[in-house]
Design a protein around this motif. Structure first.
Motif, PDB file in Angstrom:
ATOM      1  N   LEU A 134      21.137 103.778  91.199  1.00 36.76           N
ATOM      2  CA  LEU A 134      21.524 103.988  89.803  1.00 36.76           C
ATOM      3  C   LEU A 134      22.072 102.727  89.149  1.00 36.76           C
ATOM      4  O   LEU A 134      22.485 102.752  87.987  1.00 36.76           O
ATOM      5  CB  LEU A 134      22.562 105.114  89.717  1.00 36.76           C
ATOM      6  N   ASP A 135      22.084 101.621  89.874  1.00 35.07           N
ATOM      7  CA  ASP A 135      22.499 100.352  89.282  1.00 35.07           C
ATOM      8  C   ASP A 135      21.589 100.016  88.098  1.00 35.07           C
ATOM      9  O   ASP A 135      20.359 100.080  88.219  1.00 35.07           O
ATOM     10  CB  ASP A 135      22.409  99.243  90.338  1.00 35.07           C
ATOM     11  N   PRO A 136      22.154  99.676  86.931  1.00 32.43           N
ATOM     12  CA  PRO A 136      21.304  99.327  85.771  1.00 32.43           C
ATOM     13  C   PRO A 136      20.354  98.165  86.047  1.00 32.43           C
ATOM     14  O   PRO A 136      19.316  98.039  85.404  1.00 32.43           O
ATOM     15  CB  PRO A 136      22.317  98.969  84.677  1.00 32.43           C
ATOM     16  N   GLU A 137      20.725  97.310  87.003  1.00 33.40           N
ATOM     17  CA  GLU A 137      19.875  96.167  87.351  1.00 33.40           C
ATOM     18  C   GLU A 137      19.085  96.427  88.637  1.00 33.40           C
ATOM     19  O   GLU A 137      18.757  95.497  89.370  1.00 33.40           O
ATOM     20  CB  GLU A 137      20.738  94.908  87.501  1.00 33.40           C
ATOM     21  N   GLN A 138      18.797  97.687  88.916  1.00 26.85           N
ATOM     22  CA  GLN A 138      17.988  98.047  90.089  1.00 26.85           C
ATOM     23  C   GLN A 138      16.537  97.657  89.853  1.00 26.85           C
ATOM     24  O   GLN A 138      15.959  97.967  88.813  1.00 26.85           O
ATOM     25  CB  GLN A 138      18.109  99.545  90.362  1.00 26.85           C
ATOM     26  N   ARG A 139      15.951  96.973  90.821  1.00 25.57           N
ATOM     27  CA  ARG A 139      14.553  96.562  90.751  1.00 25.57           C
ATOM     28  C   ARG A 139      13.901  96.738  92.108  1.00 25.57           C
ATOM     29  O   ARG A 139      14.579  96.761  93.130  1.00 25.57           O
ATOM     30  CB  ARG A 139      14.427  95.093  90.319  1.00 25.57           C
ATOM     31  N   ILE A 140      12.583  96.828  92.111  1.00 23.67           N
ATOM     32  CA  ILE A 140      11.823  96.863  93.354  1.00 23.67           C
ATOM     33  C   ILE A 140      11.322  95.449  93.643  1.00 23.67           C
ATOM     34  O   ILE A 140      10.560  94.873  92.864  1.00 23.67           O
ATOM     35  CB  ILE A 140      10.647  97.850  93.264  1.00 23.67           C
ATOM     36  N   TRP A 141      11.805  94.918  94.749  1.00 23.78           N
ATOM     37  CA  TRP A 141      11.450  93.560  95.163  1.00 23.78           C
ATOM     38  C   TRP A 141       9.941  93.454  95.391  1.00 23.78           C
ATOM     39  O   TRP A 141       9.313  94.332  95.964  1.00 23.78           O
ATOM     40  CB  TRP A 141      12.218  93.236  96.451  1.00 23.78           C
ATOM     41  N   GLY A 142       9.359  92.373  94.905  1.00 25.63           N
ATOM     42  CA  GLY A 142       7.926  92.157  95.068  1.00 25.63           C
ATOM     43  C   GLY A 142       7.069  92.910  94.072  1.00 25.63           C
ATOM     44  O   GLY A 142       5.847  92.768  94.080  1.00 25.63           O
ATOM     45  N   PHE A 143       7.723  93.692  93.210  1.00 26.45           N
ATOM     46  CA  PHE A 143       7.034  94.411  92.136  1.00 26.45           C
ATOM     47  C   PHE A 143       7.699  94.089  90.809  1.00 26.45           C
ATOM     48  O   PHE A 143       7.044  93.647  89.867  1.00 26.45           O
ATOM     49  CB  PHE A 143       7.066  95.915  92.420  1.00 26.45           C
ATOM     50  N   GLU A 144       9.018  94.258  90.758  1.00 25.64           N
ATOM     51  CA  GLU A 144       9.792  93.913  89.564  1.00 25.64           C
ATOM     52  C   GLU A 144      10.553  92.604  89.748  1.00 25.64           C
ATOM     53  O   GLU A 144      11.279  92.170  88.853  1.00 25.64           O
ATOM     54  CB  GLU A 144      10.765  95.040  89.226  1.00 25.64           C
ATOM     55  N   THR A 145      10.412  91.988  90.912  1.00 23.68           N
ATOM     56  CA  THR A 145      10.938  90.639  91.150  1.00 23.68           C
ATOM     57  C   THR A 145       9.797  89.794  91.704  1.00 23.68           C
ATOM     58  O   THR A 145       8.748  90.304  92.114  1.00 23.68           O
ATOM     59  CB  THR A 145      12.093  90.636  92.167  1.00 23.68           C
ATOM     60  N   ASN A 146      10.030  88.523  91.781  1.00 21.17           N
ATOM     61  CA  ASN A 146       9.063  87.599  92.369  1.00 21.17           C
ATOM     62  C   ASN A 146       9.388  87.375  93.842  1.00 21.17           C
ATOM     63  O   ASN A 146      10.319  87.965  94.377  1.00 21.17           O
ATOM     64  CB  ASN A 146       9.064  86.278  91.601  1.00 21.17           C
ATOM     65  N   PHE A 147       8.582  86.520  94.494  1.00 23.04           N
ATOM     66  CA  PHE A 147       8.816  86.046  95.866  1.00 23.04           C
ATOM     67  C   PHE A 147       8.770  87.181  96.885  1.00 23.04           C
ATOM     68  O   PHE A 147       9.630  87.305  97.760  1.00 23.04           O
ATOM     69  CB  PHE A 147      10.145  85.281  95.951  1.00 23.04           C
ATOM     70  N   GLY A 148       7.738  88.045  96.764  1.00 22.85           N
ATOM     71  CA  GLY A 148       7.601  89.211  97.614  1.00 22.85           C
ATOM     72  C   GLY A 148       7.088  88.911  99.012  1.00 22.85           C
ATOM     73  O   GLY A 148       6.953  87.749  99.432  1.00 22.85           O
ATOM     74  N   GLY A 149       6.773  89.999  99.741  1.00 21.90           N
ATOM     75  CA  GLY A 149       6.531  89.909 101.170  1.00 21.90           C
ATOM     76  C   GLY A 149       5.121  89.580 101.601  1.00 21.90           C
ATOM     77  O   GLY A 149       4.895  89.301 102.780  1.00 21.90           O
ATOM     78  N   LEU A 150       4.144  89.617 100.697  1.00 24.62           N
ATOM     79  CA  LEU A 150       2.771  89.257 101.066  1.00 24.62           C
ATOM     80  C   LEU A 150       2.629  87.738 100.981  1.00 24.62           C
ATOM     81  O   LEU A 150       1.970  87.184 100.101  1.00 24.62           O
ATOM     82  CB  LEU A 150       1.769  89.975 100.165  1.00 24.62           C
ATOM     83  N   ALA A 151       3.280  87.067 101.910  1.00 26.87           N
ATOM     84  CA  ALA A 151       3.395  85.614 101.878  1.00 26.87           C
ATOM     85  C   ALA A 151       3.898  85.123 103.232  1.00 26.87           C
ATOM     86  O   ALA A 151       4.316  85.921 104.080  1.00 26.87           O
ATOM     87  CB  ALA A 151       4.377  85.192 100.785  1.00 26.87           C
ATOM     88  N   GLU A 152       3.865  83.819 103.428  1.00 34.00           N
ATOM     89  CA  GLU A 152       4.370  83.261 104.680  1.00 34.00           C
ATOM     90  C   GLU A 152       5.892  83.170 104.695  1.00 34.00           C
ATOM     91  O   GLU A 152       6.506  83.171 105.767  1.00 34.00           O
ATOM     92  CB  GLU A 152       3.759  81.871 104.906  1.00 34.00           C
ATOM     93  N   ILE A 153       6.497  83.086 103.531  1.00 32.24           N
ATOM     94  CA  ILE A 153       7.955  83.066 103.392  1.00 32.24           C
ATOM     95  C   ILE A 153       8.318  83.959 102.214  1.00 32.24           C
ATOM     96  O   ILE A 153       7.585  84.018 101.223  1.00 32.24           O
ATOM     97  CB  ILE A 153       8.488  81.632 103.166  1.00 32.24           C
TER      98      ILE A 153
END
Length: 447
Positions: A163-182
């Motif tokens: 319920l955090d107003p700044e809740q985001r889904i990493w790799g979808f609503e943020t950058n630098f997701g997991g389909l990568a080497e780092i």
């Protein structure tokens, strides 16, 4: 310094935390991206005709700056979730809007607003660096990551971080997701890697396992209890396969809805006995695009009662959305619960409200999971109570094909992606535990 040196350190049995901390980090790494200047490439096409293989790229990208409370993780394996499909076909809207809004929240968040989006919301790998304020994790730790990204500066999220107003889904609503080497994650996304699983097996449960746990088991979702009749749509799929396992492990009675005999057999192999093959039984809940067919709801409800000894459904595990929602509301018992997420067949649900309001049913919206729920879901994986549903593994170069398979529902369970891992089967630490559960681990591989 290259990522090959990082891989060598991970594969060496003698590497220490100090060794990982001393490794120079590469200036760049390979990552799966979509490009901002291509967001209109599928304009005018039907959803089904949008091809992720055309929009997904494998690029060399610069290493992002590490901030307070964050970690850089060497990604050995990841997986494809439906949010990566949505990202790749720019539906229901381009994710670059998410990145732009996030970038406006702080100086540090500006890193995320780029002309490319590194996608992916799962990983299994090894911590390389931690930022200021991180004390629970250190370089060399073998981890998996859940995809909840929160700031927690508002009071709203402190009873339930979702319920955090700044809740985001990493790799979808943020950058630098997991389909990568780092990958770049917040340290409170990290959890211990289950030691009896390979890298690709450990990466597979993350998003879907945590989502299913909150939606079905948690008090924030349906609060499933022993003896509950649980209707599970797509019971052999990415989400449904975990819901089926949770129902069985928790003493509930899953009624598994599938679309083929092959998928029915997967459910039987998990231990489920009550199965409805909706294709074989010919259920058509819509007469046409705008009109549902209540007689089919009733036929469906009658079939459910045949499987439950005359009882109605206590909990519906809903994720198809538009196509099935009217039937889901109808078949739920008086006072029962419909938990809903995803809506992969359409977001605009239609149902007859008389069957909801007059029978005191509840619809609960459920979205991913908070850290505690994700931790509990991962703990069950580590204990061998719940198992990965990995069916097929692709190379990082073939992520576009993996996303295409998920988009067109050509897969079973989860589809994995090798990132730094050079082959499948690496990363197992507890072989005795693995041997005990090997049939369940490989269940989706054998179909």
């Amino acid at each position: 310094m290259t990522v090959k040196d990082i891989l060598a350190a991970i594969q060496s049995p003698d590497s220490t935390s100090e060794d990982f901390a001393a490794l120079p980090l590469p200036e760049s790494y390979r990552a799966i991206t979509v490009h901002k200047d291509e967001t209109e490439m599928f304009a005018g096409l039907a959803t089904r005709d949008k091809d992720p293989r055309k929009s997904i790229h494998l690029d060399d990208v610069p290493l992002p700056e590490l901030g307070p409370g964050e970690a850089l993780v060497a990604v050995m394996a990841s997986s494809v979730n439906y949010n990566s499909v949505w990202t790749s076909i720019f539906e229901p809207l381009s994710t670059f809007g998410f990145l732009e809004r996030y970038g406006r929240t702080s100086e540090l968040a500006k890193r995320h607003d780029l002309p490319y989006h590194i996608i992916g919301s799962d990983l299994a790998g090894v911590v390389l660096r931690t930022g200021p304020g991180v004390n629970s994790w250190k370089p060399g730790d073998e981890v998996v990551a859940h995809c909840l990204s929160v700031e927690l500066e508002s009071s709203d999220g402190h009873n339930d971080t979702m319920l955090d107003p700044e809740q985001r889904i990493w790799g979808f609503e943020t950058n630098f997701g997991g389909l990568a080497e780092i990958a770049l994650v917040k340290s409170n996304q990290l959890m211990p890697k289950p030691d009896h699983l390979s890298w690709e097996e450990a990466a597979a449960p993350g998003l879907v396992n945590s989502t299913a746990y909150r939606q079905l088991v948690s008090r924030n979702g349906a609060g499933m209890k022993q003896g509950d009749n649980v209707l599970i749509w797509g019971a052999s799929g990415g989400l449904g396969s975990y819901a089926t396992q949770f129902a069985l492990a928790g003493g509930a009675h899953p009624i598994c809805v599938v679309s083929s005999e092959q998928k029915a057999e997967i459910c039987r192999s998990m231990g489920a006995e009550s199965i409805i093959d909706r294709s074989a039984e010919g259920y058509k809940f819509w007469k046409d695009e705008n009109t549902q067919d209540p007689t089919e709801w009733k036929r469906f409800g009658k079939r459910i009662r045949e499987l439950t000894g005359g009882e109605d459904i206590d909990i519906v595990f809903e994720h198809p959305g538009r196509e099935t929602f009217g039937a889901s509301v109808f078949v739920t018992r008086k006072g029962g619960t419909i938990t809903t997420c995803a809506s992969t067949s359409g977001y605009m649900h239609q149902y007859d409200n008389r069957y909801l309001w007059m029978s005191l049913k509840r619809i609960i919206g459920s979205h991913f999971a908070n850290y505690r729920e994700a931790w509990e879901a991962n703990r069950l994986i580590a204990k061998g109570k719940i198992h990965p549903t990995l069916s097929k593994v692709y190379s990082l170069e073939d992520t576009g094909q993996a996303a295409y398979d998920v988009h067109r529902n050509l897969h079973q369970g989860k589809v994995g992606v090798l990132c730094l891992a050079p082959e499948e089967g690496l990363g197992v630490r507890d072989h005795e535990k693995r041997t005990k559960h090997i049939d369940a681990i490989n269940r989706f591989r054998n179909v």
